[in-house]
Design a protein around this motif. Structure first.
Motif, PDB file in Angstrom:
ATOM      1  N   CYS A  90      15.731  36.044  59.609  1.00  0.00           N
ATOM      2  CA  CYS A  90      16.531  35.923  60.777  1.00  0.00           C
ATOM      3  C   CYS A  90      16.214  36.967  61.791  1.00  0.00           C
ATOM      4  O   CYS A  90      16.337  36.586  62.979  1.00  0.00           O
ATOM      5  N   GLU A  91      16.188  38.068  61.521  1.00  0.00           N
ATOM      6  CA  GLU A  91      15.815  39.267  62.305  1.00  0.00           C
ATOM      7  C   GLU A  91      14.496  38.967  62.842  1.00  0.00           C
ATOM      8  O   GLU A  91      14.166  39.369  63.931  1.00  0.00           O
ATOM      9  N   ILE A 108      22.585  27.828  56.854  1.00  0.00           N
ATOM     10  CA  ILE A 108      22.491  27.226  58.001  1.00  0.00           C
ATOM     11  C   ILE A 108      23.142  27.843  59.260  1.00  0.00           C
ATOM     12  O   ILE A 108      22.779  27.928  60.024  1.00  0.00           O
ATOM     13  N   ARG A 109      24.096  28.349  58.711  1.00  0.00           N
ATOM     14  CA  ARG A 109      25.122  29.075  59.886  1.00  0.00           C
ATOM     15  C   ARG A 109      24.207  30.323  60.440  1.00  0.00           C
ATOM     16  O   ARG A 109      24.187  30.426  61.623  1.00  0.00           O
ATOM     17  N   GLU A 110      23.545  31.146  59.549  1.00  0.00           N
ATOM     18  CA  GLU A 110      23.083  32.272  60.031  1.00  0.00           C
ATOM     19  C   GLU A 110      21.710  31.976  60.689  1.00  0.00           C
ATOM     20  O   GLU A 110      21.317  32.512  61.676  1.00  0.00           O
ATOM     21  N   ALA A 111      20.985  30.936  60.125  1.00  0.00           N
ATOM     22  CA  ALA A 111      19.562  30.483  60.824  1.00  0.00           C
ATOM     23  C   ALA A 111      20.045  29.808  62.146  1.00  0.00           C
ATOM     24  O   ALA A 111      19.121  30.151  63.135  1.00  0.00           O
ATOM     25  N   HIS A 112      20.751  29.003  62.410  1.00  0.00           N
ATOM     26  CA  HIS A 112      21.211  28.175  63.529  1.00  0.00           C
ATOM     27  C   HIS A 112      21.457  29.287  64.842  1.00  0.00           C
ATOM     28  O   HIS A 112      21.402  29.056  65.862  1.00  0.00           O
ATOM     29  N   ALA A 113      22.252  30.281  64.167  1.00  0.00           N
ATOM     30  CA  ALA A 113      22.642  31.353  65.236  1.00  0.00           C
ATOM     31  C   ALA A 113      21.466  31.905  66.031  1.00  0.00           C
ATOM     32  O   ALA A 113      21.608  32.595  67.157  1.00  0.00           O
ATOM     33  N   VAL A 114      20.309  31.844  65.269  1.00  0.00           N
ATOM     34  CA  VAL A 114      19.231  32.498  65.880  1.00  0.00           C
ATOM     35  C   VAL A 114      18.211  31.344  66.147  1.00  0.00           C
ATOM     36  O   VAL A 114      16.868  31.809  66.432  1.00  0.00           O
ATOM     37  N   SER A 133      26.636  17.326  56.210  1.00  0.00           N
ATOM     38  CA  SER A 133      27.928  17.437  56.836  1.00  0.00           C
ATOM     39  C   SER A 133      28.140  19.353  57.397  1.00  0.00           C
ATOM     40  O   SER A 133      28.937  19.707  57.927  1.00  0.00           O
ATOM     41  N   LEU A 134      27.170  19.862  56.513  1.00  0.00           N
ATOM     42  CA  LEU A 134      27.004  21.331  56.945  1.00  0.00           C
ATOM     43  C   LEU A 134      26.080  21.647  58.098  1.00  0.00           C
ATOM     44  O   LEU A 134      25.943  22.482  58.566  1.00  0.00           O
ATOM     45  N   ASP A 135      25.681  20.545  58.725  1.00  0.00           N
ATOM     46  CA  ASP A 135      24.728  20.500  59.908  1.00  0.00           C
ATOM     47  C   ASP A 135      23.229  20.944  59.627  1.00  0.00           C
ATOM     48  O   ASP A 135      22.634  21.612  60.417  1.00  0.00           O
ATOM     49  N   ALA A 136      22.694  20.484  58.534  1.00  0.00           N
ATOM     50  CA  ALA A 136      21.168  20.555  58.202  1.00  0.00           C
ATOM     51  C   ALA A 136      20.677  19.801  59.185  1.00  0.00           C
ATOM     52  O   ALA A 136      20.970  18.834  59.741  1.00  0.00           O
ATOM     53  N   ASP A 137      19.173  20.402  59.479  1.00  0.00           N
ATOM     54  CA  ASP A 137      18.328  19.370  60.551  1.00  0.00           C
ATOM     55  C   ASP A 137      17.718  18.436  60.134  1.00  0.00           C
ATOM     56  O   ASP A 137      17.667  17.279  60.627  1.00  0.00           O
TER      57      ASP A 137
END
Length: 315
Positions: A90-91, A108-114, A133-137
């Motif tokens: 992610c960095e 999913i949460r951390e990746a989508h944030a960036v 349901s977890l918002d996978a692409d």
């Protein structure tokens, strides 16, 4: 060939060069990107976070206009490095993360944030609906023709079930060795394919010539399932050594796997032992060879440059 996958990753052809333990590397993925497809590398191919960071920087420098790259994360407890690997990815940034063997919620949460997309390996509808349901692409539908850890359903049955019940795109994994196979998966409703085993016999692959040649010499009928690598059934080439040691867990592992408290630890130990054995077979030719591959090696007739293998898949 435009599909939802080509739109998601801005690639020319709806193909992901699948992540393969010890096989995938920067050179392979660079060639994949040059040919207009996506490439993916297991984060576990890098022993240290510094090596992982260096690989990301190299891929970003090599990326052209028509390709994409990502990393595979094993997100269950068998991979204690997962959190740190996710942080580094992610960095530094990439186009997508492909998750396997666990709950992808944090990824999913951390990746989508960036701004990184997340695709999740699944083998059935229940887990597919969970990651949706977890918002996978997208989901990567691992069927019963895949190499490594594969599913139980045929490509047609799995894709049809998922397309009917999901709103997110379905990428098919398994059973692809030539263009007609891709056409078939797209006709079932997939938006693209993930292709691994044909690339083992590429000039760029990070394995021995013996491993590559085995993918030329053996075919679909020589692929068997073994529990001796990771504790989870996995496809390997049925070499004389595999025939000698058998494909079932030891009696001790079978007993311990029935104990709910001990099962997790048994799997972690088996995973560690199996990965070390696989690494030894991939990097050094010995009579004790355990080579992971799928039935799509049937179409592998020679050790070729990555670009020639891709040409077989798109023409």
């Amino acid at each position: 060939m435009s599909t939802k996958l080509t739109e998601l990753l801005n690639i020319k052809h709806p193909i992901i060069q699948a992540p393969m333990f010890l096989v995938s590397n920067v050179a392979m993925v660079t060639e994949a990107m040059k040919c207009g497809i996506a490439g993916c590398i297991p984060a576990l191919n890098y022993r240290t976070l510094e090596e992982l960071r260096a690989a990301i920087k190299a891929l970003k420098a090599n990326k052209g206009d028509g390709g994409a790259f990502g990393f595979n994360l094993i997100v269950n407890k068998s991979n204690p490095k997962a959190k740190d690997q996710l942080r580094v990815i992610c960095e530094e940034g990439c186009d997508f993360i492909l998750t396997s063997l666990g709950n992808p919620e944090e990824t999913i949460r951390e990746a989508h944030a960036v701004g990184i997309k997340v695709f999740c390996d699944i083998t059935n509808l229940q887990y597919a609906q969970k990651v949706e349901s977890l918002d996978a692409d997208a989901v990567v539908a691992v069927n019963n023709q895949a190499g490594g850890h594969r599913g139980n359903l045929s490509p047609q049955d799995l894709i049809a079930t998922l397309v009917e019940n999901l709103k997110i795109p379905v990428i098919s994994a398994g059973g692809v060795g030539q263009k007609s196979d891709i056409d078939k998966m797209l006709s079932y409703g997939a938006v693209g394919v993930s292709v691994g085993s044909p690339f083992i016999a590429s000039e760029e692959a990070s394995v021995t010539d013996e491993y590559k040649q085995a993918c030329v010499d053996y075919g679909a009928n020589d692929i068997v399932m073994t529990e001796r690598i990771s504790g989870t059934p996995c496809t390997v080439i049925n070499t004389p050594y595999v025939q000698k040691i058998g494909t079932k867990s030891t009696w001790i592992e079978s007993i311990l796997n029935k104990n709910k408290k001990l099962k997790k630890w048994v799997k972690m130990i088996r995973f560690s032992i199996g990965m070390k054995a696989t690494e030894k077979a991939a990097k050094k030719a010995t009579y004790k060879t355990v080579w992971v591959a799928g039935p799509s090696i049937e179409h592998t007739k020679a050790i070729l440059p990555t670009k020639e293998i891709i040409k077989r898949l798109i023409t």
